[in-house]
Design a protein around this motif. Structure first.
Motif, PDB file in Angstrom:
ATOM      1  N   GLY A 119       0.791  -1.230   0.000  1.00 47.70           N
ATOM      2  CA  GLY A 119       0.000   0.000   0.000  1.00 47.70           C
ATOM      3  C   GLY A 119       0.817   1.271   0.000  1.00 47.70           C
ATOM      4  N   THR A 120       2.084   1.177   0.388  1.00 44.35           N
ATOM      5  CA  THR A 120       2.944   2.353   0.387  1.00 44.35           C
ATOM      6  C   THR A 120       3.623   2.560  -0.968  1.00 44.35           C
ATOM      7  OG1 THR A 120       4.785   1.084   1.280  1.00 44.35           O
ATOM      8  CG2 THR A 120       3.376   2.204   2.871  1.00 44.35           C
ATOM      9  N   ALA A 121       3.379   1.657  -1.922  1.00 44.38           N
ATOM     10  CA  ALA A 121       3.945   1.803  -3.271  1.00 44.38           C
ATOM     11  C   ALA A 121       3.466   3.103  -3.901  1.00 44.38           C
ATOM     12  CB  ALA A 121       3.534   0.619  -4.145  1.00 44.38           C
ATOM     13  N   ILE A 122       4.276   3.649  -4.783  1.00 45.29           N
ATOM     14  CA  ILE A 122       3.942   4.914  -5.436  1.00 45.29           C
ATOM     15  C   ILE A 122       3.488   4.654  -6.874  1.00 45.29           C
ATOM     16  CG2 ILE A 122       4.814   7.180  -6.150  1.00 45.29           C
ATOM     17  CD1 ILE A 122       4.582   6.775  -3.091  1.00 45.29           C
ATOM     18  N   MET A 123       2.326   5.191  -7.199  1.00 41.31           N
ATOM     19  CA  MET A 123       1.707   5.055  -8.513  1.00 41.31           C
ATOM     20  C   MET A 123       1.694   6.420  -9.198  1.00 41.31           C
ATOM     21  SD  MET A 123       0.795   1.868  -8.115  1.00 41.31           S
ATOM     22  CE  MET A 123      -0.455   1.462  -9.337  1.00 41.31           C
ATOM     23  N   SER A 124       1.496   6.413 -10.524  1.00 39.27           N
ATOM     24  CA  SER A 124       1.405   7.684 -11.245  1.00 39.27           C
ATOM     25  C   SER A 124       0.600   7.513 -12.526  1.00 39.27           C
ATOM     26  CB  SER A 124       2.803   8.203 -11.589  1.00 39.27           C
ATOM     27  OG  SER A 124       2.717   9.460 -12.247  1.00 39.27           O
ATOM     28  N   ASP A 125       0.072   8.639 -12.984  1.00 35.58           N
ATOM     29  CA  ASP A 125      -0.568   8.700 -14.295  1.00 35.58           C
ATOM     30  C   ASP A 125       0.185   9.657 -15.217  1.00 35.58           C
ATOM     31  OD1 ASP A 125      -1.200  11.186 -13.267  1.00 35.58           O
ATOM     32  OD2 ASP A 125      -3.372  10.950 -13.456  1.00 35.58           O
ATOM     33  N   GLY A 126       1.378  10.058 -14.789  1.00 30.32           N
ATOM     34  CA  GLY A 126       2.181  10.995 -15.564  1.00 30.32           C
ATOM     35  C   GLY A 126       1.938  12.452 -15.203  1.00 30.32           C
TER      36      GLY A 126
END
Length: 136
Positions: free
Chosen positions: A71-78
């Motif tokens: 859950g601490t992973a970092i996601m992005s959409d740019g």
């Protein structure tokens, strides 16, 4: 250098224990997203591109409604970056999101782009820069 903005309170690279210090701020934002809109926003957040895969385990700091491996992973959409468990907070509590993110998601009909390897690497470099200067 690619610029991606932190997604409000979820735009931090922090351990679970450090993030739990935000519980009062999270409580102030509960219920700000109507129930009928939560699922599509949560799915958008879960479908972002993983940028920093962290093995941390996150637990709900508000009411023990969920826990999330990674859950601490970092996601992005740019355009934005966020913790993976942001989706759970939106889904379960309707935690308020920044208006520019809501506008961005609406303009994309809540379908996140799939970042190329090069785009993901550029986001990762930007986040590394932000960490070096103490901005996240």
């Amino acid at each position: 250098m690619m610029h991606v903005a932190p997604l409000g309170i979820f735009g931090t690279i922090a351990s679970q224990s450090a993030f739990s210090e935000n519980s009062d701020e999270l409580r102030r934002r509960v219920g700000r997203i109507p129930e009928g809109e939560r699922a599509r926003i949560a799915e958008y957040l879960r479908s972002g591109t993983p940028i920093i895969a962290l093995m941390g385990f996150s637990e709900d700091v508000l009411g023990n409604k969920f826990s999330r491996t990674g859950g601490t992973a970092i996601m992005s959409d740019g355009c934005f970056f966020w913790r993976l468990d942001a989706a759970d907070y939106v889904e379960h509590y309707g935690i308020e999101m920044p208006e520019d993110f809501i506008s961005h998601g609406n303009s994309r009909k809540w379908v996140p782009p799939v970042l190329s390897r090069e785009e993901a690497a550029a986001v990762d470099r930007h986040l590394g820069h932000l960490r070096r200067i103490g901005a996240v």
